[in-house]
Every structure is written in structure tokens, then in C-alpha cells.
Design a protein around this motif. Structure first.
Motif, PDB file in Angstrom:
ATOM      1  N   THR A  32      22.781  11.652  38.797  1.00 35.11           N
ATOM      2  CA  THR A  32      23.522  12.869  39.114  1.00 35.11           C
ATOM      3  C   THR A  32      22.649  14.112  39.014  1.00 35.11           C
ATOM      4  O   THR A  32      23.120  15.223  39.285  1.00 35.11           O
ATOM      5  N   GLY A  33      21.389  13.983  38.611  1.00 32.94           N
ATOM      6  CA  GLY A  33      20.510  15.106  38.413  1.00 32.94           C
ATOM      7  C   GLY A  33      20.438  15.518  36.964  1.00 32.94           C
ATOM      8  O   GLY A  33      19.408  15.985  36.501  1.00 32.94           O
ATOM      9  N   THR A  34      21.534  15.358  36.239  1.00 28.43           N
ATOM     10  CA  THR A  34      21.554  15.693  34.816  1.00 28.43           C
ATOM     11  C   THR A  34      21.833  14.464  33.948  1.00 28.43           C
ATOM     12  O   THR A  34      21.887  14.570  32.722  1.00 28.43           O
ATOM     13  N   GLY A  35      22.035  13.321  34.588  1.00 29.67           N
ATOM     14  CA  GLY A  35      22.339  12.096  33.851  1.00 29.67           C
ATOM     15  C   GLY A  35      22.646  10.985  34.846  1.00 29.67           C
ATOM     16  O   GLY A  35      22.225  10.993  36.007  1.00 29.67           O
ATOM     17  N   PHE A  36      23.397  10.019  34.377  1.00 28.31           N
ATOM     18  CA  PHE A  36      23.752   8.877  35.221  1.00 28.31           C
ATOM     19  C   PHE A  36      25.265   8.646  35.186  1.00 28.31           C
ATOM     20  O   PHE A  36      25.917   8.891  34.164  1.00 28.31           O
ATOM     21  N   ASP A  37      25.736   8.174  36.300  1.00 26.17           N
ATOM     22  CA  ASP A  37      27.138   7.748  36.394  1.00 26.17           C
ATOM     23  C   ASP A  37      27.183   6.250  36.696  1.00 26.17           C
ATOM     24  O   ASP A  37      26.323   5.724  37.428  1.00 26.17           O
ATOM     25  N   LEU A  38      28.180   5.583  36.127  1.00 28.66           N
ATOM     26  CA  LEU A  38      28.431   4.182  36.463  1.00 28.66           C
ATOM     27  C   LEU A  38      29.370   4.131  37.675  1.00 28.66           C
ATOM     28  O   LEU A  38      30.481   4.681  37.637  1.00 28.66           O
ATOM     29  N   VAL A  39      28.902   3.536  38.765  1.00 27.58           N
ATOM     30  CA  VAL A  39      29.703   3.437  39.995  1.00 27.58           C
ATOM     31  C   VAL A  39      29.967   1.960  40.299  1.00 27.58           C
ATOM     32  O   VAL A  39      29.121   1.096  40.055  1.00 27.58           O
ATOM     33  N   ALA A  40      31.151   1.706  40.834  1.00 30.81           N
ATOM     34  CA  ALA A  40      31.569   0.324  41.096  1.00 30.81           C
ATOM     35  C   ALA A  40      31.334  -0.066  42.546  1.00 30.81           C
ATOM     36  O   ALA A  40      31.498   0.748  43.462  1.00 30.81           O
TER      37      ALA A  40
ATOM     38  N   PRO B  32      22.712   0.287  48.038  1.00 35.05           N
ATOM     39  CA  PRO B  32      22.117   1.364  48.847  1.00 35.05           C
ATOM     40  C   PRO B  32      23.158   2.308  49.445  1.00 35.05           C
ATOM     41  O   PRO B  32      22.865   3.491  49.662  1.00 35.05           O
ATOM     42  N   SER B  33      24.375   1.813  49.757  1.00 34.01           N
ATOM     43  CA  SER B  33      25.389   2.670  50.375  1.00 34.01           C
ATOM     44  C   SER B  33      25.801   3.807  49.448  1.00 34.01           C
ATOM     45  O   SER B  33      26.277   4.846  49.913  1.00 34.01           O
ATOM     46  N   GLN B  34      25.666   3.623  48.135  1.00 33.90           N
ATOM     47  CA  GLN B  34      26.009   4.671  47.166  1.00 33.90           C
ATOM     48  C   GLN B  34      24.759   5.284  46.519  1.00 33.90           C
ATOM     49  O   GLN B  34      24.898   6.104  45.609  1.00 33.90           O
ATOM     50  N   GLN B  35      23.611   4.859  47.010  1.00 34.75           N
ATOM     51  CA  GLN B  35      22.352   5.299  46.405  1.00 34.75           C
ATOM     52  C   GLN B  35      22.352   4.997  44.900  1.00 34.75           C
ATOM     53  O   GLN B  35      21.908   5.791  44.081  1.00 34.75           O
ATOM     54  N   ALA B  36      22.868   3.813  44.601  1.00 35.40           N
ATOM     55  CA  ALA B  36      22.986   3.382  43.203  1.00 35.40           C
ATOM     56  C   ALA B  36      21.973   2.271  42.932  1.00 35.40           C
ATOM     57  O   ALA B  36      21.592   1.521  43.822  1.00 35.40           O
ATOM     58  N   PHE B  37      21.524   2.132  41.708  1.00 38.56           N
ATOM     59  CA  PHE B  37      20.473   1.187  41.340  1.00 38.56           C
ATOM     60  C   PHE B  37      20.809   0.528  40.003  1.00 38.56           C
ATOM     61  O   PHE B  37      21.819   0.847  39.370  1.00 38.56           O
TER      62      PHE B  37
END
Length: 238
Positions: A106-114, A143-148
Motif C-alpha cells: 500500500t506504500g505504507t504497509g501491506f494489506d492481505l487480499v483474497a 498478478p490481477s491484484q498486483q499481489a505477491f
């Protein structure tokens, strides 16, 4: 000697002296007598044919046949009551949906996305947990959420089971290798959220090669056992 014409004239005079009523009665009698004689004469010539007489027959009545007919009672169907219908069986779904959790910067931390994943519907709860972890450990992210992911690629799932006291997950030793504190907290959050994809309030028991995980990484992040989503959110800030 008295002449004949004298008697003739005398007789005629006597006839004139007979009352007309007597003459009429005599005439009527003559006519009636003549009619009677004619009727008897016709009957003698045309006798009436004899009338046939049939013998009388006594019919004995069977007492059973003499009973009155009894009509069966007519039952009116009760339209207000409807026979219960058998419930229509609904086809079981072929698949159920689970979730795999990734990290997003998020730029300032991380979010958990499903990320939704499909699981075979006839799989047991333990098999469903194993299936979602198979997706988590085999991919680098969404990749669709730019999540890793921050879980090391070599990490394997040794065992996953759903028990009465919660969800049990046993990972290989690679899970503890490399990364800083942010990466360690991120991978712990991925395991906690993915393990509770089908029951968000379930407690999670984490072990590494069969041993309970109490400290994570070189910095020694303390991991309580078991841990729920709310406990993770309270103890760790991504």
C-alpha cells in the motif's frame, strides 16, 4: 141374417174408441219384442268366442332379494388438506469457493487480499484446507491484484487437518528461512487467513516439521498457539 159389411163397420168404430195411449204402448211393446227377438237371433248365429283362463302361479320371494338397496355413502374430498409433497432434491454444487491470501503493498504497509479458488465440493474439510494451501504454496501471487507472497518458494505442506479444536497446519522448515520482520509477519498472516478461508473465526495451530511454531525468524517473532485472525491483527501490524 146380418150382412158382412155391418160387422166390418162396427169393428172399425170400436177401434176408434181405443185410447191412443194404449195403442202407443202396444206398439212400443211390439217394437221391443221384435228387437229382443232380433238380438237373440244374432247371438245364436254368432256365438262369442270362449275366454281363455290361465292358471295362477304362486311366486315365492327370496327374503335376501327383498332387502332394500343400501347406497354407499358419498365421500366428498377435503380440498383444504393437501398431501405433503416430497421435497425436490436440489443438485449438490460441483464446487465450493475458498480463498487464498496474498500481500499487497500500500506504500505504507501491506494489506492481505483474497483470491477466490474453486475446490471440489465432495472434498472433506481437511482436503479443502489442503487444496487452498496447494494454491498458496505453488504460486508467487495474484498478478490481477498486483499481489505477491513472502512465503519461500521451497515451502511444502506436510499436513493439514480440521479438528475439533481448530485448523492444524504443518509446514516444512523452509517456511522459517530468510526475510526481515515485515516479511515474517506477512507470511504468518497469509497462513492464518488462508487456513481460516472456510471458517474465519477458527483458531489455527501452526507447526514446522511436526513442532509447534513459537518463534518466527531471526528476530524471534513470538507466535501464540493457537492463533485467530483477530489475535493476529491485534499482535502484528503489517
Amino acid at each position: 141374417m146380418t150382412p158382412v159389411w155391418y160387422f166390418t163397420m162396427h169393428y172399425r168404430n170400436k177401434l176408434r174408441q181405443i185410447p191412443l195411449a194404449v195403442v202407443a204402448g202396444v206398439a212400443t211393446l211390439v217394437v221391443a219384442s221384435g228387437g229382443s227377438v232380433a238380438w237373440f237371433t244374432w247371438r245364436a248365429l254368432n256365438p262369442a268366442p270362449p275366454v281363455a283362463e290361465f292358471p295362477s302361479i304362486d311366486i315365492e320371494t327370496d327374503p335376501l332379494l327383498a332387502l332394500p338397496e343400501v347406497s354407499a355413502p358419498v365421500t366428498t374430498p377435503n380440498t383444504t388438506e393437501t398431501a405433503p409433497k416430497d421435497p425436490v432434491a436440489q443438485p449438490a454444487p460441483a464446487e465450493v469457493t475458498g480463498q487464498v491470501y496474498w500481500l499487497k503493498d500500500t506504500g505504507t504497509g501491506f494489506d492481505l487480499v483474497a483470491q477466490p479458488v474453486s475446490i471440489t465440493a465432495d472434498a472433506s474439510p481437511s482436503e479443502q484446507i489442503a487444496a487452498v494451501f496447494g494454491n498458496l504454496l505453488s504460486k508467487s501471487g495474484d498478478p490481477s491484484q498486483q499481489a505477491f507472497t513472502t512465503i519461500p518458494a521451497q515451502t511444502r505442506l506436510n499436513e493439514a487437518s480440521v479438528e475439533a479444536d481448530g485448523v492444524h497446519v504443518d509446514l516444512s522448515s523452509e517456511f522459517e528461512s530468510g526475510g526481515g520482520s515485515a516479511a515474517m509477519m506477512g507470511r504468518l498472516g497469509q497462513v492464518i487467513y488462508t487456513a481460516t478461508a472456510f471458517d474465519p473465526s477458527a483458531p489455527v495451530w501452526i507447526s514446522v516439521d511436526g513442532k509447534p511454531l513459537t518463534l518466527l525468524g531471526g528476530e524471534g517473532l513470538e507466535v501464540s498457539q493457537p492463533m485467530t485472525r483477530s489475535e493476529f491483527n491485534e499482535g502484528f501490524e503489517l
